[in-house]
Design a protein around this motif. Structure first.
Motif, PDB file in Angstrom:
ATOM      1  N   LYS A  62      30.113 -31.415  18.556  1.00 29.61           N
ATOM      2  CA  LYS A  62      30.304 -30.855  19.720  1.00 29.61           C
ATOM      3  C   LYS A  62      30.578 -29.307  19.569  1.00 29.61           C
ATOM      4  O   LYS A  62      31.159 -28.885  18.634  1.00 29.61           O
ATOM      5  N   ASP A  63      29.706 -28.767  20.506  1.00 31.82           N
ATOM      6  CA  ASP A  63      29.421 -27.151  20.526  1.00 31.82           C
ATOM      7  C   ASP A  63      29.037 -26.818  19.048  1.00 31.82           C
ATOM      8  O   ASP A  63      29.620 -25.860  18.662  1.00 31.82           O
ATOM      9  N   GLY A  64      28.370 -27.721  18.313  1.00 32.42           N
ATOM     10  CA  GLY A  64      27.919 -27.080  16.951  1.00 32.42           C
ATOM     11  C   GLY A  64      28.927 -27.380  15.902  1.00 32.42           C
ATOM     12  O   GLY A  64      28.271 -27.374  14.616  1.00 32.42           O
ATOM     13  N   GLU A  65      30.176 -28.110  16.083  1.00 31.56           N
ATOM     14  CA  GLU A  65      31.099 -28.880  15.111  1.00 31.56           C
ATOM     15  C   GLU A  65      30.961 -30.098  15.074  1.00 31.56           C
ATOM     16  O   GLU A  65      30.947 -30.474  15.966  1.00 31.56           O
ATOM     17  N   GLU A  66      31.074 -30.415  13.759  1.00 28.91           N
ATOM     18  CA  GLU A  66      31.019 -32.003  13.610  1.00 28.91           C
ATOM     19  C   GLU A  66      32.299 -32.564  14.089  1.00 28.91           C
ATOM     20  O   GLU A  66      33.503 -31.964  14.000  1.00 28.91           O
ATOM     21  N   ILE A  67      32.044 -33.821  14.704  1.00 28.40           N
ATOM     22  CA  ILE A  67      33.218 -34.639  15.443  1.00 28.40           C
ATOM     23  C   ILE A  67      34.033 -35.683  14.589  1.00 28.40           C
ATOM     24  O   ILE A  67      32.983 -36.275  13.876  1.00 28.40           O
ATOM     25  N   GLU A  68      35.061 -35.669  14.411  1.00 27.97           N
ATOM     26  CA  GLU A  68      35.726 -36.717  13.628  1.00 27.97           C
ATOM     27  C   GLU A  68      36.391 -37.666  14.436  1.00 27.97           C
ATOM     28  O   GLU A  68      37.022 -37.308  15.391  1.00 27.97           O
ATOM     29  N   ALA A  69      36.463 -39.005  14.000  1.00 24.40           N
ATOM     30  CA  ALA A  69      37.140 -40.039  14.751  1.00 24.40           C
ATOM     31  C   ALA A  69      38.733 -39.681  14.946  1.00 24.40           C
ATOM     32  O   ALA A  69      39.227 -39.073  13.953  1.00 24.40           O
ATOM     33  N   SER A  70      39.267 -40.235  16.075  1.00 18.32           N
ATOM     34  CA  SER A  70      40.637 -40.026  16.217  1.00 18.32           C
ATOM     35  C   SER A  70      41.058 -40.921  17.117  1.00 18.32           C
ATOM     36  O   SER A  70      40.371 -41.951  17.586  1.00 18.32           O
ATOM     37  N   ASP A  71      42.351 -41.026  17.567  1.00 21.65           N
ATOM     38  CA  ASP A  71      42.755 -41.745  18.336  1.00 21.65           C
ATOM     39  C   ASP A  71      41.843 -41.769  19.941  1.00 21.65           C
ATOM     40  O   ASP A  71      41.900 -42.889  20.433  1.00 21.65           O
ATOM     41  N   ASP A  72      41.767 -40.538  20.296  1.00 25.89           N
ATOM     42  CA  ASP A  72      41.123 -40.527  21.484  1.00 25.89           C
ATOM     43  C   ASP A  72      39.527 -40.389  21.262  1.00 25.89           C
ATOM     44  O   ASP A  72      38.806 -40.424  22.456  1.00 25.89           O
ATOM     45  N   ILE A  73      39.073 -40.321  20.129  1.00 26.23           N
ATOM     46  CA  ILE A  73      37.637 -40.537  19.929  1.00 26.23           C
ATOM     47  C   ILE A  73      37.069 -41.333  19.107  1.00 26.23           C
ATOM     48  O   ILE A  73      37.714 -41.955  17.961  1.00 26.23           O
ATOM     49  N   GLU A  74      36.186 -42.156  19.438  1.00 28.07           N
ATOM     50  CA  GLU A  74      35.654 -43.359  18.860  1.00 28.07           C
ATOM     51  C   GLU A  74      34.247 -43.309  18.688  1.00 28.07           C
ATOM     52  O   GLU A  74      33.526 -43.184  19.627  1.00 28.07           O
ATOM     53  N   MET A  75      33.670 -43.578  17.576  1.00 28.12           N
ATOM     54  CA  MET A  75      32.209 -43.541  17.049  1.00 28.12           C
ATOM     55  C   MET A  75      31.848 -44.829  17.003  1.00 28.12           C
ATOM     56  O   MET A  75      32.361 -45.609  15.964  1.00 28.12           O
ATOM     57  N   LYS A  76      30.610 -45.528  17.409  1.00 24.90           N
ATOM     58  CA  LYS A  76      30.202 -46.735  17.235  1.00 24.90           C
ATOM     59  C   LYS A  76      28.845 -47.027  16.740  1.00 24.90           C
ATOM     60  O   LYS A  76      28.174 -46.131  17.315  1.00 24.90           O
ATOM     61  N   HIS A  77      28.564 -47.788  15.966  1.00 22.01           N
ATOM     62  CA  HIS A  77      27.123 -47.894  15.579  1.00 22.01           C
ATOM     63  C   HIS A  77      26.913 -49.484  15.665  1.00 22.01           C
ATOM     64  O   HIS A  77      27.263 -50.161  14.931  1.00 22.01           O
ATOM     65  N   ASP A  78      26.064 -49.625  16.774  1.00 27.00           N
ATOM     66  CA  ASP A  78      25.901 -51.195  17.004  1.00 27.00           C
ATOM     67  C   ASP A  78      24.286 -51.216  17.009  1.00 27.00           C
ATOM     68  O   ASP A  78      23.721 -51.174  18.033  1.00 27.00           O
ATOM     69  N   GLY A  79      23.708 -51.808  15.956  1.00 26.90           N
ATOM     70  CA  GLY A  79      22.323 -51.769  15.663  1.00 26.90           C
ATOM     71  C   GLY A  79      21.638 -50.476  15.728  1.00 26.90           C
ATOM     72  O   GLY A  79      21.955 -49.513  15.104  1.00 26.90           O
ATOM     73  N   ALA A  80      20.560 -50.331  16.784  1.00 30.23           N
ATOM     74  CA  ALA A  80      19.834 -49.265  16.976  1.00 30.23           C
ATOM     75  C   ALA A  80      20.713 -48.252  17.698  1.00 30.23           C
ATOM     76  O   ALA A  80      20.383 -47.265  18.130  1.00 30.23           O
ATOM     77  N   PHE A  81      21.777 -48.603  18.411  1.00 31.25           N
ATOM     78  CA  PHE A  81      22.546 -47.904  19.354  1.00 31.25           C
ATOM     79  C   PHE A  81      23.703 -47.207  18.765  1.00 31.25           C
ATOM     80  O   PHE A  81      24.277 -47.746  17.744  1.00 31.25           O
ATOM     81  N   HIS A  82      23.823 -46.012  19.007  1.00 34.83           N
ATOM     82  CA  HIS A  82      24.932 -45.147  18.621  1.00 34.83           C
ATOM     83  C   HIS A  82      25.698 -44.548  19.673  1.00 34.83           C
ATOM     84  O   HIS A  82      25.214 -43.972  20.660  1.00 34.83           O
ATOM     85  N   ARG A  83      27.150 -44.699  19.808  1.00 32.49           N
ATOM     86  CA  ARG A  83      27.875 -44.265  20.774  1.00 32.49           C
ATOM     87  C   ARG A  83      29.248 -43.554  20.553  1.00 32.49           C
ATOM     88  O   ARG A  83      29.669 -43.581  19.557  1.00 32.49           O
ATOM     89  N   LEU A  84      29.128 -42.651  21.283  1.00 25.23           N
ATOM     90  CA  LEU A  84      30.424 -41.780  21.162  1.00 25.23           C
ATOM     91  C   LEU A  84      31.397 -41.847  22.431  1.00 25.23           C
ATOM     92  O   LEU A  84      31.030 -41.814  23.620  1.00 25.23           O
ATOM     93  N   ILE A  85      32.604 -42.353  21.995  1.00 27.26           N
ATOM     94  CA  ILE A  85      33.581 -42.773  23.323  1.00 27.26           C
ATOM     95  C   ILE A  85      34.712 -41.734  23.190  1.00 27.26           C
ATOM     96  O   ILE A  85      35.227 -41.783  22.279  1.00 27.26           O
ATOM     97  N   LEU A  86      35.148 -40.953  24.510  1.00 26.39           N
ATOM     98  CA  LEU A  86      36.353 -40.183  24.721  1.00 26.39           C
ATOM     99  C   LEU A  86      36.892 -41.124  25.597  1.00 26.39           C
ATOM    100  O   LEU A  86      36.696 -41.262  26.760  1.00 26.39           O
ATOM    101  N   LYS A  87      38.342 -41.654  24.882  1.00 30.17           N
ATOM    102  CA  LYS A  87      38.983 -42.519  25.869  1.00 30.17           C
ATOM    103  C   LYS A  87      39.890 -41.781  26.957  1.00 30.17           C
ATOM    104  O   LYS A  87      40.225 -42.392  27.923  1.00 30.17           O
ATOM    105  N   ASN A  88      40.253 -40.628  26.753  1.00 29.57           N
ATOM    106  CA  ASN A  88      40.969 -39.947  27.817  1.00 29.57           C
ATOM    107  C   ASN A  88      40.557 -38.763  27.867  1.00 29.57           C
ATOM    108  O   ASN A  88      41.252 -37.528  27.086  1.00 29.57           O
ATOM    109  N   CYS A  89      39.620 -38.395  28.634  1.00 32.50           N
ATOM    110  CA  CYS A  89      38.828 -36.968  28.786  1.00 32.50           C
ATOM    111  C   CYS A  89      40.016 -35.984  29.269  1.00 32.50           C
ATOM    112  O   CYS A  89      40.646 -36.158  30.348  1.00 32.50           O
TER     113      CYS A  89
END
Length: 803
Positions: free
Chosen positions: A42-69
């Motif tokens: 994000k804006d050039g800085e690596e994102i780490e997983a947290s309670d509000d940020i979830e990163m998923k790898h599902d086969g060929a799909f990669h998702r970044l989920i922000l639970k409470n924007c």
């Protein structure tokens, strides 16, 4: 050779998204490999997983989920894998938001009494700046002494003071920022006492013992239903009012405490929980008023006989408030002013019809009827039609001599004579019905609903050129006779007319400059509508030619004419009666091209003959002619010496020795002059020398002979015509001109000259009478010579189009 491995790559990249604050935001991309890991930035800085940020790898799909924007989550996001990357923007928006519980409380109506204040408040959240609007029944509220609007970053409040009944309605708040709009709706109800009851009162019964009437409830009940009505009564002539008490909320009252013949006035007030309305005063109502019924319909004669006439009528719409007890019938003879009763008023006719038997055969009667109720007999009806007491008539016979007197494309005029009367078989006709039907329709339509008494009729609204059958039916009091029709169907069209043209002077020749439009209008009369055909030189006209046809006119239009459009155009107007044709020649031309080089020669002393090659336009323009101008070395001015030359030769006279001469030849047509063709210089010099005389006996006498004969001429009407020839002989011959063997030498319409052997004749204005054979006869003592030619005059009348 083996194909190169492209490595891991994105089959679907990130896409820009917008998310409302507090909602879930999701970014997704897809790689070509299912076993490749990647890193989110994000804006050039690596994102780490947290309670509000979830990163998923599902086969060929990669998702970044922000639970409470949140607002700080807005920015540029990037995903990298195996040296490849994809980017997108996530925008967190913050539109106006309202707590659902607060919105539910706001939606509840506010109920107040008139003169009190009402308050509406709503809290909200959202990105600044906020714009807040308040509305009452769709009209925006603006602060004044009774309206106060408070606005803050988190709420807005509306205070309405000293509210009136008219303020009742929908209250709406609209909150708006750059991210969106939200609305809240409530309702304001201002309670007040009701408006007065509505009059006038409707009288249900006004008898000697009862006054029963009703009225309409208040237009505005003040926000509360009407509970009761308060009534007061005053007898006319007294000052006091008697309270009748409160009656239930139904707006009607039955007063049984009345005196017969007295008049009463009532005050009525409506009662609700909010108070008592203003008073409504009724008109005076009389107890025991007589209400007579209205007029029945005029009696209708059903049938008539020598000793009986049968009548019927319709009851009155106004019964006077009571039942109809019966009817009173009267009769009157024609010419009399006295009405006589058929029944006694105390013995009314119970039904709505009667057979009147108290009649005298041959007498003409009219009847009227009055309705009777408990109050008595009402006004009598209007009188019936006159009817004669006699046995029914016989229907009339067939009409005679039915014929069509006129017709158009939409109308048809008929005429006929009355049917013959035969006593005991067929009586006199009193009127006529006209019926018509299309040839393809078996049903007859009646043109007139009521019989006509004249023996002619105009049928309107026909379809042009359609086929119709028509018939006429005679009628009288005994019924309708047998129909009489035409022997054949008729066609909706004017009487047949052979086509003919209506213009008195139709132009048969038209000259048009190339590039201009050519328009021909032909007016004609024809019936039925003709077929119109245009031909050019006997062939159908080109598609570039526009043809416009109407009922009586046809127009040919060439929008941009060219020389190939020259030709003879023929219109053919044809219908079933015959046909008519007319032809007009259109000449498309332009300024003429100059003639060829001019040459000079001398055949007779003192003259010069100018010859030239024709203009290239001479072959395609028979109206093209030539003009010759001359200038000499002394006068030095150009002057026209010949005009309207239709040949390529001209002999100039009076050529003087010692002068130089110059000639110009022009081609001229209906459009104008060409450039000149210059001749070489012609000069006759005087030579000086010794003059020696040698006398010898010589004989110069000779018989006449023509050096230059006459030329054939073809000249348009009204133009000049110039004829010339050259003759020699010694002694000088005598020259005589003839037309059709008639001498012209003494005719002042022809200008004849004879100079140095050049004989010429000029006709200033050629007419059709000048057509014929022209002859020149030269004779002297030694002999005689003659020369002849023909002159043709073209009777063409050009039409000059506008340029």
């Amino acid at each position: 050779m083996y194909p190169l491995d492209p490595g891991v790559h994105f089959t679907s990249g990130l896409s820009d998204i917008s998310v409302n604050m507090g909602n879930r935001g999701e970014l997704e991309c897809k790689l070509s490999s299912e076993n490749c890991e990647g890193i989110w930035y994000k804006d050039g800085e690596e994102i780490e997983a947290s309670d509000d940020i979830e990163m998923k790898h599902d086969g060929a799909f990669h998702r970044l989920i922000l639970k409470n924007c949140k607002e700080e989550d807005s920015g540029k996001y990037r995903f990298e894998a195996d040296g490849r990357k994809t980017e997108s923007m996530l925008i967190v928006e913050d539109p106006p938001r309202v707590n659902p519980d607060d919105l539910a409380d706001f939606s509840k109506p506010v109920i107040i009494k008139v003169g009190q204040s009402a308050t509406f408040k709503l809290s909200f959240m959202g990105r600044d700046p906020m714009k807040i609007y308040w509305y009452n029944e769709g009209e925006e509220l603006v602060e004044d002494k009774h309206i106060n609007i408070e606005k803050s970053l988190t709420h807005s409040r509306l205070l309405l003071s000293k509210c009136q009944r008219k303020a009742t309605g929908e209250i709406k708040i609209k909150i708006k920022n750059e991210c969106g709009t939200i609305e809240g709706i409530s309702r304001l109800i201002v309670l007040d006492r009701p408006s007065p009851a509505l009059g006038p009162v409707e009288i249900i019964e006004a008898s000697s013992a009862v006054l029963d009437f009703k009225w309409r409830p208040p237009k505005d009940n003040g926000g509360s239903p009407v509970i009761n009505y308060i009534l007061e009564r005053q007898q006319l002539g007294r000052n006091s009012w008697m309270k009748l008490g409160q009656i239930p909320g139904e707006p009607k009252y039955r007063d049984t405490d009345v005196d017969h013949g007295r008049k009463y006035c009532y005050h009525i007030r409506a009662v609700t929980e909010q108070g008592i309305s203003e008073m409504m005063e009724t008109d005076d109502i009389q107890a025991g008023t007589r209400a007579y019924p209205g007029q029945p319909s005029s009696p209708k004669v059903i049938s008539a006989f020598a000793n009986c006439i049968n009548l019927e009528w319709v009851p009155p719409s106004n019964t006077g408030g009571t039942n109809i007890l019966g009817y009173h019938l009267e009769k009157r003879k024609k010419g009399s002013n006295l009405w006589g009763s058929i029944n006694n008023v105390k013995e009314p006719i119970k039904g709505q019809g009667i057979a009147v038997k108290d009649v005298i055969e041959g007498i003409e009667y009219e009847f009227r009827v009055a309705a009777i109720n408990i109050s008595g007999a009402g006004e009598p009806s209007t009188p019936s039609e006159f009817v004669i007491a006699r046995d029914p008539k016989k229907p009339p016979g067939q009409i005679n001599d039915l014929k069509v007197t006129d017709s158009t494309y939409t109308t048809l005029s008929l005429g006929w004579t009355k049917p013959i009367e035969e006593e005991g078989v067929q009586d006199e006709a009193k009127g006529y019905f006209v019926e018509i039907r299309p040839a393809a329709n078996p049903e007859w339509d009646r043109c007139n609903n009521n019989p006509i008494i004249i023996t002619s009729y105009n049928i309107l609204g026909l379809k042009s050129m359609a086929m119709y059958w028509v018939r006429v039916i005679a009628t009288n009091d005994g019924g309708e006779g047998e129909p009489k029709g035409l022997d054949n169907y008729i066609i909706a069209m004017p009487p047949p007319v052979r086509p003919h043209f209506t213009d008195r002077k139709m132009k048969s020749f038209m000259v048009v400059r190339a590039g201009n439009s050519a328009r021909i209008n032909i007016n004609f009369v024809a019936s039925p509508m003709p077929n119109i055909t245009w031909l050019k030189d006997g062939m159908p006209v080109s598609k570039l030619v526009t043809i416009s046809n109407s009922d009586n006119t046809s127009q040919l239009l060439i929008s941009t004419s060219e020389r190939p459009d020259t030709g003879i155009y023929t219109i053919i107007v044809k219908n079933m009666v015959g046909q008519e044709t007319f032809s007009i020649e259109i000449r498309v031309t332009d300024d003429p091209k100059p003639p060829g080089p001019a040459e000079l020669e001398q055949n007779v002393p003192g003259t010069v003959t100018v010859t030239w090659t024709p203009s290239p336009d001479e072959r395609r323009d028979d109206r093209l002619h030539y003009i010759v101008s001359r200038r000499d070395s002394v006068k030095r001015m150009w002057q026209t010496v010949a005009d309207h030359l239709f040949n390529n030769k001209f002999t100039a006279l009076n050529i003087m020795a010692g002068r130089e001469y110059y000639f110009r030849v022009y081609a001229k047509n209906d459009m104008g002059l060409s450039e000149p063709s210059e001749s070489p210089t012609w000069g006759v010099t005087k030579k000086k020398g010794t003059l020696r005389f040698s006398f010898k006996s010589l004989n110069f006498e000779s018989a006449p002979s023509f050096l230059v004969p006459l030329k054939t001429h073809s000249t348009p009407e009204s133009y000049e015509c110039y004829m010339s020839c050259a003759v020699r002989g010694d002694p000088t011959p005598h020259v005589t001109w003839y037309r059709n063997n008639i001498s012209l030498n003494t005719n002042t319409n022809y200008l004849i000259t004879n100079t140095c052997g050049v004989c010429s004749m000029l006709i200033l204005r050629v007419g059709t009478k000048d057509t014929g054979e022209y002859k020149v006869i030269a004779d002297n003592a030694l002999g005689r010579a003659e020369c002849s030619t023909k002159l043709t005059v073209n009777a063409l009348d050009p039409v000059w189009p506008l340029k």
